[in-house]
Design a protein around this motif. Structure first.
Motif, short mmCIF file in Angstrom:
data_model
loop_
_atom_site.label_atom_id
_atom_site.label_comp_id
_atom_site.label_asym_id
_atom_site.label_seq_id
_atom_site.Cartn_x
_atom_site.Cartn_y
_atom_site.Cartn_z
N VAL A 24 0.82 -1.22 0.00
CA VAL A 24 0.00 0.00 0.00
C VAL A 24 0.85 1.26 0.00
N ARG A 25 2.18 1.04 -0.08
CA ARG A 25 3.14 2.15 -0.26
C ARG A 25 3.15 3.12 0.91
N VAL A 26 3.36 2.58 2.11
CA VAL A 26 3.58 3.41 3.28
C VAL A 26 4.84 2.93 3.98
N ALA A 31 3.12 1.64 9.32
CA ALA A 31 2.22 0.48 9.31
C ALA A 31 2.29 -0.28 10.62
N PRO A 41 -4.87 4.46 9.51
CA PRO A 41 -4.36 5.06 8.27
C PRO A 41 -5.34 6.11 7.74
N HIS A 42 -4.88 6.89 6.77
CA HIS A 42 -5.77 7.81 6.09
C HIS A 42 -6.82 7.00 5.30
N GLN A 44 -7.97 6.69 2.22
CA GLN A 44 -7.64 5.95 1.01
C GLN A 44 -6.76 4.74 1.33
N THR A 45 -5.85 4.93 2.28
CA THR A 45 -4.97 3.82 2.67
C THR A 45 -5.76 2.73 3.36
N ARG A 46 -6.71 3.11 4.20
CA ARG A 46 -7.55 2.11 4.88
C ARG A 46 -8.26 1.23 3.87
N LYS A 48 -7.36 0.56 0.82
CA LYS A 48 -6.39 -0.32 0.17
C LYS A 48 -6.03 -1.51 1.06
N VAL A 49 -5.85 -1.24 2.37
CA VAL A 49 -5.51 -2.30 3.32
C VAL A 49 -6.65 -3.31 3.42
#
Length: 246
Positions: A24-26, A31, A41-42, A44-46, A48-49
């Motif tokens: 997810v590119r963090v 993480a 997470p933000h 959009q990241t949530r 993706k996860v």
């Protein structure tokens, strides 16, 4: 406290948190804090996860159930479990009430709070004109089930009075074509609030007030056993209930 739900989901997916971070590119440390420090997470990241782990955001971060911008996974029937009815966010009740388009069905003894806290009568009038169907099954205050329930919860006379008040409130919309009100004397194992394809089920425990008991927030999904289970329960009571006269 650690986020054990996220930790378990990562393991179940056959991944490490470092691998999740890479996909997810963090940053790996960021993480890692999602688990060890319960950081979120933000948005959009949530998403993706959750997609990566094959689950929903709410399953990984339960507090997101109160966030109107977070949609549960459409394959998940149980959206959230609230520890009590009083813990269900005021905003969620209003969102469900004002968002109903096709059908709202309620099984309660009283349900007075729907009028006095959420001002539901103007909503019923407006939406009934648009064709929304409303069915309310409220208690018969003279029934043995209601009287026994009042004794058990220590509100002798109080429950009966709240039911009378709710019936009086509902009488103001009973003449509308798509509104039907019935009274019942069944043992109320659960209060049920159905809003189109979403449902709140307030279970009841011996000796406790309704607002103190847990609430299931369900979403209708294909072949969802819980949804069908509680919907059948509503229909059984509805068929035995007595129509109110206008």
């Amino acid at each position: 406290m650690a986020n054990e739900r996220l930790r378990a989901a990562v393991r179940a997916a056959g991944l490490t948190i470092e691998e999740v971070a890479a996909k997810v590119r963090v940053d790996e440390k960021t993480a890692g804090r999602w688990i060890t420090m319960e950081r979120k997470p933000h948005r959009q990241t949530r998403r993706k996860v959750a997609e990566l782990l094959g689950t929903s955001e709410v399953q990984l971060w339960p507090s997101l159930a109160e966030d109107p911008h977070t949609a549960p996974n459409q394959d998940v029937e149980l959206v959230h479990l609230f520890p009590s009815r009083s813990a269900v966010p005021f905003e969620l009740w209003n969102e469900l009430i004002h968002g109903v388009q096709e059908r709202m069905e309620v099984l309660v003894f009283s349900g007075q709070f729907l009028v006095e806290q959420h001002n539901i009568l103007p909503v019923i009038r407006r939406k009934a004109e648009e064709g929304t169907v409303f069915r309310f099954a409220v208690g018969d205050e003279t029934s043995s089930a209601v009287i026994q329930r009042a004794i058990e919860e220590g509100t002798t006379g109080g429950l009966e009075g709240r039911i009378q008040m709710m019936r009086r409130y509902l009488s103001k919309v009973a003449e509308l074509d798509s509104v039907e009100i019935r009274t019942h004397g069944t043992i109320l194992y659960n209060s049920i609030y159905r809003f189109d394809d979403q449902m709140l089920v307030n279970g009841h425990a011996f000796g406790s007030l309704a607002g103190e008991n847990p609430v299931l927030h369900l979403r209708r999904v294909d072949d969802g056993p819980m949804w069908e289970h509680y919907l059948r329960s509503f229909e059984r009571v509805w068929q035995e209930a007595t129509p109110e006269t206008v």
